[in-house]
Design an enzyme around this catalytic site. Structure first.
Site, PDB file in Angstrom:
ATOM      1  CG  ASP A 176       8.519   2.681  14.987  1.00 36.16           C
ATOM      2  OD1 ASP A 176       8.046   2.595  16.481  1.00 36.16           O
ATOM      3  OD2 ASP A 176       8.142   1.769  14.437  1.00 36.16           O
ATOM      4  CG  ASP A 236      -0.862   1.578   5.898  1.00 40.40           C
ATOM      5  OD1 ASP A 236      -0.336   1.023   7.014  1.00 40.40           O
ATOM      6  OD2 ASP A 236      -0.503   1.507   4.789  1.00 40.40           O
ATOM      7  CG  ASP A 295      -2.894   6.929   4.408  1.00 35.87           C
ATOM      8  OD1 ASP A 295      -2.582   5.928   5.097  1.00 35.87           O
ATOM      9  OD2 ASP A 295      -3.225   6.773   2.813  1.00 35.87           O
ATOM     10  CG  ASP A 319       1.399  -5.925   3.666  1.00 37.64           C
ATOM     11  OD1 ASP A 319       3.405  -6.394   3.053  1.00 37.64           O
ATOM     12  OD2 ASP A 319       0.975  -5.387   3.196  1.00 37.64           O
TER      13      ASP A 319
END
Length: 432
Positions: free
Chosen positions: A101, A156, A158, A250
């Site tokens: 995004d 995610d 990272d 989540d």
């Protein structure tokens, strides 16, 4: 004077109630430590058995979609995408979705790395949206509609999964097909970068090693941690799909699926390293987002849990107590304010109020120290010596106070400004 005395007593009563509530909330962590020790042997044995489940031949393995959400993450997206491509799974059954995004140069980086990996024969697609509607939850929802496959590994950007992540974490689904999701324990790339990251390591070790593991072993609701896990489509759809109207999508989906009968598995033996926020400002913003999201989900799910006829009373208590942990900050704020007002209006109550305050603080510190040390010992074998651990505990206490102060500032600001829509405040990644 009688009115002043009455008001002071009322504030004092509120202070007492807040102290009792805080003691109960924090005391639940001590209970989790005891429960952890009681269930550990059986829980670890079950995990070992599930992870030893034979896998089908490669030709019979299911398709897996790896989803990596990103928003203005910079060059770290390349490492995340390449880590996904390095996963050991039949190439024709490994599909990678880069859910981007971004509004900065990250968007170009995502398209570039997707093209490079596609040229090497990987099924990689960059799904880029013109707006962030629904934030991470919205991106996951839209991406799921673009593929027919049934398993979704979510990371995610990272996080760097080991190459055998899918080979290991898919096995429980073969043994127990009704599993909603398998959650791996996330680990850290920069735990000793500074005092803040070391404190986070200890705190998250306790959350994962004590809370998450014990909830799984006890059959309590197991929250998805938002990354390093594999969901199956049937469970997502049973829970109503990913939604973007809360900043903790989540936790929201976890509880919506749980009340429908879906259960999950937490793996203590599988670690996936990721990046910890290394500056206080970023960490405080992250904590605020988690607290806000917890409250959103609590208000939504309390009625659903209470009216359910399929959830046992003990499981309801466990779920409600878990969600009530989001009330720690408001209760603490109300308690401090009411205690100060009571002391100002009736100075003769100060010895009593101060005694109760000290007892509560000591109890909180004992519970927190026991909880944090138990989690650290379980995950890392107590690599931080006791004296240094005391420094970490003080850093933890200071961090909680800073979080409360920031939360108070945020809520005061909201009270004197126009209502604004919920915004997902991402945690910046440096690629540590």
């Amino acid at each position: 004077m009688a009115i002043v005395a009455t008001v002071a007593l009322l504030f004092g009563a509120v202070f007492v109630v807040c102290c009792v509530l805080l003691a109960a909330f924090i005391g639940s962590l001590l209970y989790m430590v005891f429960l952890h020790h009681r269930l550990k042997a059986a829980g670890l044995h079950r995990e070992e058995m599930l992870l030893s489940t034979p896998s089908p031949a490669d030709a019979d393995l299911p398709h897996v979609v790896v989803q990596i959400p990103s928003f203005n993450e910079g060059a770290v997206v390349r490492r995340g995408a390449e880590s996904a491509a390095a996963l050991d799974w039949p190439r024709d059954k490994l599909h990678i979705q880069l859910l981007d995004d971004s509004t900065d140069e990250t968007a170009d980086m995502v398209r570039a790395v997707a093209a490079e990996l596609k040229a090497k024969g990987f099924d990689v697609v960059a799904l880029q949206r013109a707006d962030r509607s629904g934030y991470k939850g919205g991106a996951l929802h839209e991406a799921m509609q673009k593929t027919p496959h049934d398993f979704f590994a979510i990371f995610d950007v990272d996080y760097v999964p080991p190459t055998d992540f899918l080979r290991i974490c898919m096995r429980p689904f073969f043994a127990e097909p009704h599993t909603a999701f398998v959650q791996a324990r996330f680990d850290f790339l920069n735990p000793h970068e500074n005092a803040l990251t070391e404190m986070q390591m200890v705190t998250l070790d306790a959350h994962l090693g004590i809370e998450q593991a014990t909830r799984c072993w006890a059959g309590h609701p197991l929250p998805f941690n938002g990354t390093c896990g594999i969901w199956q489509r049937a469970a997502i759809e049973a829970g109503g799909g990913w939604k973007g109207d809360t900043v903790t999508e989540d936790l929201d989906l976890t509880y919506r699926g749980w009340v429908k009968g879906w259960r999950a598995l937490f793996l203590t033996s599988v670690g996936v390293p990721g990046e910890l926020p290394a500056d206080t400002k970023t960490w405080l913003r992250q904590q605020q987002r988690w607290q806000d999201g917890f409250r959103h989900v609590s208000m939504r799910m309390f009625p659903e849990i209470l009216k359910s006829r399929t959830i046992t009373p003990s499981a309801k208590v466990a779920a409600l107590l878990h969600l009530c942990m989001s009330l720690n900050q408001p209760v603490l704020l109300v308690g401090v304010v009411s205690g100060l007002l009571s002391a100002l209006l009736a100075p003769q109550l100060i010895p009593l109020l101060l005694t109760l305050f000290i007892i509560t603080v000591v109890w909180v510190l004992i519970c927190a120290a026991t909880f944090l040390r138990a989690g650290h010992n379980f995950i890392r074998g107590g690599e931080i010596p006791p004296l240094a651990f005391g420094v970490v505990l003080l850093r933890f206490a200071a961090g909680q106070v800073a979080t409360v102060i920031r939360s108070l500032g945020v809520h005061v600001k909201k009270a004197f400004s126009k209502p604004k829509p919920v915004v997902f405040d991402r945690t910046p990644k440096k690629g540590a």
